[in-house]
Enzyme design. Structure first.
Site, PDB file in Angstrom:
ATOM      1  N   LEU A   1      -3.216   0.768  20.032  1.00  0.00           N
ATOM      2  CA  LEU A   1      -2.318  -0.157  20.727  1.00  0.00           C
ATOM      3  C   LEU A   1      -2.820  -0.392  22.142  1.00  0.00           C
ATOM      4  O   LEU A   1      -2.028  -0.677  23.040  1.00  0.00           O
ATOM      5  CB  LEU A   1      -0.894   0.401  20.771  1.00  0.00           C
ATOM      6  CG  LEU A   1      -0.057   0.270  19.501  1.00  0.00           C
ATOM      7  CD1 LEU A   1       1.373   0.761  19.760  1.00  0.00           C
ATOM      8  CD2 LEU A   1      -0.001  -1.181  18.994  1.00  0.00           C
TER       9      LEU A   1
ATOM     10  N   GLY B   1     -14.486  -5.657  18.579  1.00  0.00           N
ATOM     11  CA  GLY B   1     -15.773  -6.242  18.225  1.00  0.00           C
ATOM     12  C   GLY B   1     -16.504  -5.241  17.370  1.00  0.00           C
ATOM     13  O   GLY B   1     -15.882  -4.442  16.673  1.00  0.00           O
TER      14      GLY B   1
ATOM     15  N   LYS C   1     -10.858   0.202   1.756  1.00  0.00           N
ATOM     16  CA  LYS C   1     -11.652   0.103   2.976  1.00  0.00           C
ATOM     17  C   LYS C   1     -11.301  -1.136   3.788  1.00  0.00           C
ATOM     18  O   LYS C   1     -11.038  -1.053   4.992  1.00  0.00           O
ATOM     19  CB  LYS C   1     -13.142   0.114   2.613  1.00  0.00           C
ATOM     20  CG  LYS C   1     -14.072  -0.148   3.770  1.00  0.00           C
ATOM     21  CD  LYS C   1     -13.932   0.918   4.852  1.00  0.00           C
ATOM     22  CE  LYS C   1     -14.657   0.536   6.112  1.00  0.00           C
ATOM     23  NZ  LYS C   1     -16.033   0.851   6.125  1.00  0.00           N
TER      24      LYS C   1
ATOM     25  N   CYS D   1     -18.189  -3.854  12.374  1.00  0.00           N
ATOM     26  CA  CYS D   1     -17.306  -3.663  11.208  1.00  0.00           C
ATOM     27  C   CYS D   1     -16.068  -4.545  11.224  1.00  0.00           C
ATOM     28  O   CYS D   1     -15.944  -5.433  10.388  1.00  0.00           O
ATOM     29  CB  CYS D   1     -16.893  -2.198  11.117  1.00  0.00           C
ATOM     30  SG  CYS D   1     -18.271  -1.150  10.652  1.00  0.00           S
TER      31      CYS D   1
HETATM   32  C1  UDX Z   1     -14.077   0.821  12.605  1.00  0.00           C
HETATM   33  C2  UDX Z   1     -13.015   1.681  11.890  1.00  0.00           C
HETATM   34  O1  UDX Z   1     -12.243   2.390  12.863  1.00  0.00           O
HETATM   35  C3  UDX Z   1     -13.693   2.654  10.939  1.00  0.00           C
HETATM   36  O2  UDX Z   1     -12.718   3.400  10.239  1.00  0.00           O
HETATM   37  C4  UDX Z   1     -14.530   1.847   9.977  1.00  0.00           C
HETATM   38  O3  UDX Z   1     -15.200   2.688   9.053  1.00  0.00           O
HETATM   39  C5  UDX Z   1     -15.555   1.011  10.716  1.00  0.00           C
HETATM   40  O4  UDX Z   1     -14.878   0.152  11.640  1.00  0.00           O
HETATM   41  P1  UDX Z   1     -15.727   1.178  14.670  1.00  0.00           P
HETATM   42  O5  UDX Z   1     -16.274  -0.177  14.396  1.00  0.00           O
HETATM   43  O6  UDX Z   1     -16.671   2.298  14.974  1.00  0.00           O
HETATM   44  O7  UDX Z   1     -14.862   1.681  13.414  1.00  0.00           O
HETATM   45  O8  UDX Z   1     -14.751   1.016  15.916  1.00  0.00           O
HETATM   46  P2  UDX Z   1     -13.233   1.333  16.286  1.00  0.00           P
HETATM   47  O9  UDX Z   1     -13.146   2.620  17.008  1.00  0.00           O
HETATM   48  O10 UDX Z   1     -12.325   1.131  15.148  1.00  0.00           O
HETATM   49  O11 UDX Z   1     -12.983   0.185  17.372  1.00  0.00           O
HETATM   50  C6  UDX Z   1     -13.137  -1.171  16.998  1.00  0.00           C
HETATM   51  C7  UDX Z   1     -12.916  -2.087  18.171  1.00  0.00           C
HETATM   52  O12 UDX Z   1     -11.539  -2.144  18.496  1.00  0.00           O
HETATM   53  C8  UDX Z   1     -13.652  -1.740  19.452  1.00  0.00           C
HETATM   54  O13 UDX Z   1     -14.220  -2.937  19.987  1.00  0.00           O
HETATM   55  C9  UDX Z   1     -12.561  -1.218  20.362  1.00  0.00           C
HETATM   56  O14 UDX Z   1     -12.848  -1.443  21.720  1.00  0.00           O
HETATM   57  C10 UDX Z   1     -11.366  -2.043  19.903  1.00  0.00           C
HETATM   58  N1  UDX Z   1     -10.062  -1.402  20.153  1.00  0.00           N
HETATM   59  C11 UDX Z   1      -9.752  -0.215  19.555  1.00  0.00           C
HETATM   60  C12 UDX Z   1      -9.132  -2.026  20.969  1.00  0.00           C
HETATM   61  O15 UDX Z   1      -9.375  -3.113  21.501  1.00  0.00           O
HETATM   62  N2  UDX Z   1      -7.907  -1.435  21.166  1.00  0.00           N
HETATM   63  C13 UDX Z   1      -7.583  -0.254  20.590  1.00  0.00           C
HETATM   64  O16 UDX Z   1      -6.456   0.216  20.809  1.00  0.00           O
HETATM   65  C14 UDX Z   1      -8.535   0.376  19.762  1.00  0.00           C
END
Ligand code: UDX
Length: 435
Positions: free
Chosen positions: A252, A259, A206, A262
């Site tokens: 990407l 943020g 995880k 998680c």
């Molecule tokens: C994440 C993991 O994806 C998931 O598998 C885990 O169980 C919990 O943490 P989540 O917190 O819901 O899920 O968000 P995620 O969709 O992963 O996005 C995380 C952050 O990354 C967001 O703030 C998003 O805006 C940012 N992000 C995502 C980017 O800045 N660029 C990207 O290309 C993708």
């Protein structure tokens, strides 16, 4: 099967509902009695597409209920532990107090060969510690770890149709594997692969997955810094390198960075655990990833100051987006709110709006002005900042805002607008990683 789910936050509420949807009889237990009562009445405490109708339909089957009473765990064959493991208040490690009290509250109701399955994200070694605690209390229950990978905004689909199921169990514990196979029988029948591992590997899977995702985002954001220095365009760079199947285009998207509840806390807890175990290179790597990510927030503030001719004092700034990502009302460690607060502390008049997270933003940042519509936020603005890429913001055109703002300046913190179109309409367009 009769199943208890302990901890009914985001993960537990969705997990309990999905297991009951699959045909099991499930009781969700949360020490927050009000939260449990709300769920039992079909009212979730968070916004998640697909979840509310599924909750209502599943409650109506009579197979699902939620309660604050720990005694409701009695008689269940499997107990899933889904409590939160937030960051410690004063350092980067994980706060395991909710997990410890959940296990303590469960102990009186374990009297045979129950399976206690951890789903919470924990530092490696926690599952073994829980197993020792059960054994020390004279319980014959066994421990397994079955990490969850659900994304907010896709929680139901990720639970019912995950990419993979990971089971961590003690070597040779075929009974645990058989029970989990029974729990997930319909999911497995639909083609989901199962990966069997020992407890420590399952715990690490995880945090390794989240660390990889965080690293990928920070990598592209580091490239954005390079592009800014060289006058190049990170969005084109991402499209081009993403075509290589080994790299892949997902995660990407350069911009304001990650943020939420998680990724930030998970990489910090993982780094702290790595340092404890003397694996300093992992701790260093994750520290870099974290720093690159946090620097993006400063960069957005700089871009805004630049757009306002270096003077933020008195500047009227419209911030579109408060949640940490679209399709979520979660404002935990939201980059958008962090930028809004920093701009305000530098003397700007900031107005934030968000289609779903406005109430949470008001609760979390009482000092910020949060308004209900884009029009209210943008009225007389000196600059408009797009900080969370909700669909309705991605689809905004220059003409939608032109009549409202004082100065036509847009800062695209998520690289989702078309610079050619906005510039052609007389706007000054700026975005991280783009010329
Ligand atoms: C994440 C993991 O994806 C998931 O598998 C885990 O169980 C919990 O943490 P989540 O917190 O819901 O899920 O968000 P995620 O969709 O992963 O996005 C995380 C952050 O990354 C967001 O703030 C998003 O805006 C940012 N992000 C995502 C980017 O800045 N660029 C990207 O290309 C993708």
């Amino acid at each position: 099967m009769l199943i208890s789910v302990i901890g009914c936050g985001y993960l537990g509420a969705v997990h309990a509902t999905c297991l009951a949807h699959l045909g099991h009889t499930v009781v969700g237990i949360d020490s927050d009695r009000e939260l449990a009562a709300r769920l039992d009445a079909g009212r979730p405490s968070f916004y998640e597409p697909e979840f509310e109708p599924l909750l209502a339909a599943t409650l109506a089957t009579g197979r699902l209920r939620f309660t604050g009473d720990p005694a409701a765990a009695a008689g269940a064959a499997v107990h899933f532990v889904c409590v939160g493991t937030p960051q410690l208040p004063d350092r980067p490690g994980a706060d395991l107090s909710a997990l410890d009290s959940a296990v303590g509250a469960l102990l009186p109701y374990l009297n045979g060969g129950e399976l206690v399955v951890g789903k919470s994200t924990v530092p490696v070694g926690t599952a073994a510690r829980v197993a020792e605690r059960l054994a020390a209390a004279g319980s014959a229950a066994t421990v397994a770890w079955n990490p969850e990978f659900l994304r907010e905004g896709h929680a139901v689909a990720d639970t019912l149709r995950p990419d993979r199921l990971v089971y961590g169990s003690a070597p040779g514990d075929e009974r645990a594997v058989a029970i989990l196979n029974e729990v997930y029988a319909p999911v497995i029948a639909a083609g989901t692969p199962v990966i069997n591992a020992d407890l420590a590997t399952a715990e690490l899977v995880k945090v390794a997955a989240n660390s990889f995702l965080a690293t990928k985002i920070s990598f592209i954001n580091a490239m954005a810094e390079m592009c800014e220095a060289a006058g190049a365009d990170v969005t084109v760079l991402a499209d081009a390198i993403g075509r290589d199947a080994r790299i892949g285009r997902q995660f990407l998207n350069a911009g304001l960075g990650f943020g939420g509840g998680c990724l930030p806390k998970d990489i910090r807890a993982f780094g702290a655990r790595a340092a404890e175990l003397g694996v300093h290179r992992v701790a260093d790597l994750l520290d870099r990833v974290d720093r690159i990510n946090l620097a993006r927030r400063d960069r957005l503030v700089e871009l805004t100051a630049d757009a306002c001719a270096g003077d933020l004092v008195g500047a009227r700034i419209a911030v579109l987006g408060a949640s940490f990502k679209p399709d979520s009302d979660d404002v935990r460690d939201s980059p958008a709110l962090a930028v809004a607060r920093e701009l305000q502390s530098r003397g700007a008049h900031v107005r934030v709006t968000d289609p779903q997270a406005a109430d949470n933003a008001r609760k979390r940042s009482a000092d910020l002005t949060v308004v209900d519509t884009v029009a209210e936020a943008a009225e007389d603005a000196d600059a408009v900042l797009l900080l969370t890429e909700w669909r309705e913001y991605r689809e905004l055109g220059p003409a939608d805002l032109a009549g409202l703002v004082r100065h036509r300046r847009v800062i695209d913190g998520r690289n989702v607008l078309d610079p050619v179109r906005w510039r052609a309409a007389g706007w000054s367009y700026r975005a991280p990683g783009r010329p």
